[in-house]
Design an enzyme around this catalytic site. Structure first.
Site, mmCIF file in Angstrom:
data_model
loop_
_atom_site.group_PDB
_atom_site.id
_atom_site.type_symbol
_atom_site.label_atom_id
_atom_site.label_comp_id
_atom_site.label_asym_id
_atom_site.label_seq_id
_atom_site.Cartn_x
_atom_site.Cartn_y
_atom_site.Cartn_z
ATOM 1 N N CYS A 61 0.818 -1.225 0.000
ATOM 2 C CA CYS A 61 0.000 0.000 0.000
ATOM 3 C C CYS A 61 0.848 1.269 0.000
ATOM 4 O O CYS A 61 0.332 2.359 -0.247
ATOM 5 C CB CYS A 61 -0.944 0.008 1.197
ATOM 6 S SG CYS A 61 -2.216 -1.241 1.078
HETATM 7 N N1 COA Z 1 -20.066 -9.276 8.476
HETATM 8 C C1 COA Z 1 -20.506 -9.433 9.749
HETATM 9 N N2 COA Z 1 -19.698 -9.658 10.787
HETATM 10 C C2 COA Z 1 -18.390 -9.747 10.551
HETATM 11 C C3 COA Z 1 -17.851 -9.598 9.248
HETATM 12 C C4 COA Z 1 -18.761 -9.357 8.191
HETATM 13 N N3 COA Z 1 -18.358 -9.208 6.926
HETATM 14 N N4 COA Z 1 -16.524 -9.727 9.325
HETATM 15 C C5 COA Z 1 -16.217 -9.949 10.598
HETATM 16 N N5 COA Z 1 -17.331 -9.977 11.347
HETATM 17 C C6 COA Z 1 -17.459 -10.221 12.799
HETATM 18 C C7 COA Z 1 -16.300 -11.017 13.325
HETATM 19 O O1 COA Z 1 -16.523 -12.392 13.172
HETATM 20 C C8 COA Z 1 -16.265 -10.597 14.781
HETATM 21 O O2 COA Z 1 -17.252 -11.278 15.487
HETATM 22 P P1 COA Z 1 -16.993 -11.733 17.019
HETATM 23 O O3 COA Z 1 -16.837 -10.450 17.761
HETATM 24 O O4 COA Z 1 -18.216 -12.500 17.344
HETATM 25 O O5 COA Z 1 -15.731 -12.535 16.975
HETATM 26 C C9 COA Z 1 -16.692 -9.129 14.710
HETATM 27 O O6 COA Z 1 -17.414 -8.976 13.481
HETATM 28 C C10 COA Z 1 -15.510 -8.184 14.715
HETATM 29 O O7 COA Z 1 -14.555 -8.682 13.743
HETATM 30 P P2 COA Z 1 -13.135 -8.070 13.539
HETATM 31 O O8 COA Z 1 -12.426 -8.733 12.410
HETATM 32 O O9 COA Z 1 -12.437 -8.013 14.848
HETATM 33 O O10 COA Z 1 -13.598 -6.660 13.030
HETATM 34 P P3 COA Z 1 -12.971 -5.256 13.251
HETATM 35 O O11 COA Z 1 -13.922 -4.429 14.000
HETATM 36 O O12 COA Z 1 -11.567 -5.323 13.726
HETATM 37 O O13 COA Z 1 -12.960 -4.724 11.745
HETATM 38 C C11 COA Z 1 -11.347 -4.493 9.953
HETATM 39 C C12 COA Z 1 -12.261 -5.428 10.732
HETATM 40 C C13 COA Z 1 -10.514 -5.245 8.955
HETATM 41 C C14 COA Z 1 -12.243 -3.498 9.208
HETATM 42 C C15 COA Z 1 -10.459 -3.740 10.966
HETATM 43 O O14 COA Z 1 -9.740 -4.639 11.770
HETATM 44 C C16 COA Z 1 -9.513 -2.790 10.322
HETATM 45 O O15 COA Z 1 -9.877 -1.760 9.834
HETATM 46 N N6 COA Z 1 -8.238 -3.054 10.324
HETATM 47 C C17 COA Z 1 -7.311 -2.155 9.716
HETATM 48 C C18 COA Z 1 -6.481 -2.829 8.724
HETATM 49 C C19 COA Z 1 -6.828 -2.618 7.287
HETATM 50 O O16 COA Z 1 -7.804 -2.121 6.875
HETATM 51 N N7 COA Z 1 -5.875 -3.088 6.519
HETATM 52 C C20 COA Z 1 -5.967 -3.091 5.121
HETATM 53 C C21 COA Z 1 -4.625 -3.188 4.526
HETATM 54 S S1 COA Z 1 -3.679 -1.715 4.822
#
Ligand code: COA
Length: 374
Positions: free
Chosen positions: A156
């Protein structure tokens, strides 16, 4: 040392879009099919059922509402779940080069330049369609540019690292004008069958023309005051696809590690402070107070991450427009994200305004580019 300006930008946006509603419908249909297929194993407790995706979660967790892609049909077909991009013959223009030509044409026009006035091409992107010959050399030939071209990949941060590389070459006199292209076909390295990340990426291509300031003719260029790149090894964003893996067991497409994967929460926690610190120390070393920044063009991975970086850098909530987001329309487009934001939200700035383009991503890698409108 010569001064360097960004004199033109261009964005190629694929026509096809996928809304969160369409994406979730396709994913859930795929998940239901799989769960039906493995119903016995799921009932016996030897296999986990695939959980359904959810539109509200996607917007809440990422800020993404839709994405542009090169092939919507394959991605949304529950039997396929990936873009179908037919392989092209060696005689045809590659897909990345085609996208690059489109974005480059706009950047050159904005800069008031023709290809003969460019000395080099850098193709900077997270994934390349082939190992070699370089896509940049193909673009160079297609445009009729002299000099040289090369590909580079810092995930990225590819675009900001390319800006530093090109700016350094122009400063020192080895080139007068360099075209940077960032064709990002993220849809091809995303696992659309993985609920945790299937919503993250989109396809796009950006282009930038960097020139010696004393030779540039376009109005409204941005002088590159300073660049800074940092890297720190991490496995939290990783894609193992590469030729060595072919000798291992399992078909390439069946191996989850051959596509983008991440520990999203760790990335969020570790990268936000790294990026805020990079921008703040970079500004301090250039004697620029954060209060003097008119704009932050941040990497577009996640709205939450960008909001937090904005607060850490400015020491307050950014005003609307100070830190433009485009990821609601484009999703994460890897290295191109901050350049789309810069291209779309920079014309309105007054002369003398200072802004920062900042990328961050796999590596980890982060790049900061301080600009002043001239
Ligand atoms: N729909 C519904 N629920 C979902 C889902 C989806 N598509 N994807 C994940 N979930 C659920 C998970 O299973 C988890 O459930 P649980 O609490 O029962 O275990 C919950 O939602 C939270 O999941 P998590 O993966 O921890 O989500 P998050 O809030 O951390 O958001 C990202 C996920 C990827 C958006 C977030 O971690 C993020 O922004 N990271 C930054 C990194 C990034 O974007 N990198 C890209 C490359 S630079």
């Amino acid at each position: 040392m010569h001064k360097v300006v960004i004199s033109g930008t261009g964005v190629f946006t694929p026509e096809q879009t996928i809304s969160n509603a369409e994406l979730v419908k396709a994913f859930n249909s795929y998940a239901e099919n799989e769960n039906r297929r493995y119903a016995d194993e799921i009932a016996a407790g030897t296999r986990e059922a695939i959980a359904m995706s959810d539109e509200d979660f996607i917007v809440r967790a990422s800020g993404i509402e839709r994405r542009h892609v090169l092939d919507k049909r394959g991605i949304l077909d529950p039997q396929i779940m990936h873009p179908v991009l037919p392989e092209r013959s060696d005689e045809e223009l590659s897909v990345m080069a085609e996208m690059a030509l489109s974005a480059a044409g706009i950047a050159l026009k904005r800069a008031g330049r023709v290809p003969a006035q460019v000395d080099a091409v850098i193709c900077a992107a997270s994934n390349h369609e082939r190992a070699y010959p370089a896509i940049a050399i193909e673009v160079q030939q297609a445009l009729g540019i002299g000099g040289f071209g090369f590909d580079m990949n810092v995930a990225c941060s590819s675009a900001t690292f390319a800006i530093q590389a090109a700016a350094d070459m122009i400063r020192s006199g080895s080139a007068r004008a360099i075209l940077i292209v960032n064709p990002e076909i993220c849809s091809a390295h995303l696992e659309w069958r993985d609920r945790d990340c299937h919503f993250i990426f989109g396809d796009v291509c950006t282009a930038l023309l960097l020139e010696r300031a004393d030779l540039a003719e376009a109005q409204g260029s941005f002088e590159i005051l300073s660049t800074r790149c940092i890297t720190q090894f991490s496995n939290n964003i990783r894609n193992n696809n590469g030729f060595l893996r072919r000798t291992r067991e399992g078909h390439m497409t069946d191996r989850r590690d051959m596509l983008f994967r991440q520990e999203g929460r760790k990335v969020f926690k570790q990268v936000v402070p790294m990026v805020a610190d990079l921008i703040l120390t970079h500004l301090a070393d250039e004697n620029i107070a954060p209060a003097h920044l008119s704009r932050l063009w941040l990497h577009q991975a996640n709205k939450g991450m960008n909001d937090l970086i904005g607060v850490k850098v400015l020491g307050r909530q950014p005003e609307p427009g100070e830190q433009p987001n485009i990821l609601q329309d484009y999703a994460n487009t890897s290295s191109a994200g901050s350049i789309i934001a810069f291209s779309k939200y920079s014309d309105d700035l007054a002369n003398g305004s200072i802004g920062v383009i900042c990328s961050f991503g796999a590596g980890y890698s982060a790049g900061s580019v301080i600009l002043r409108k001239v």
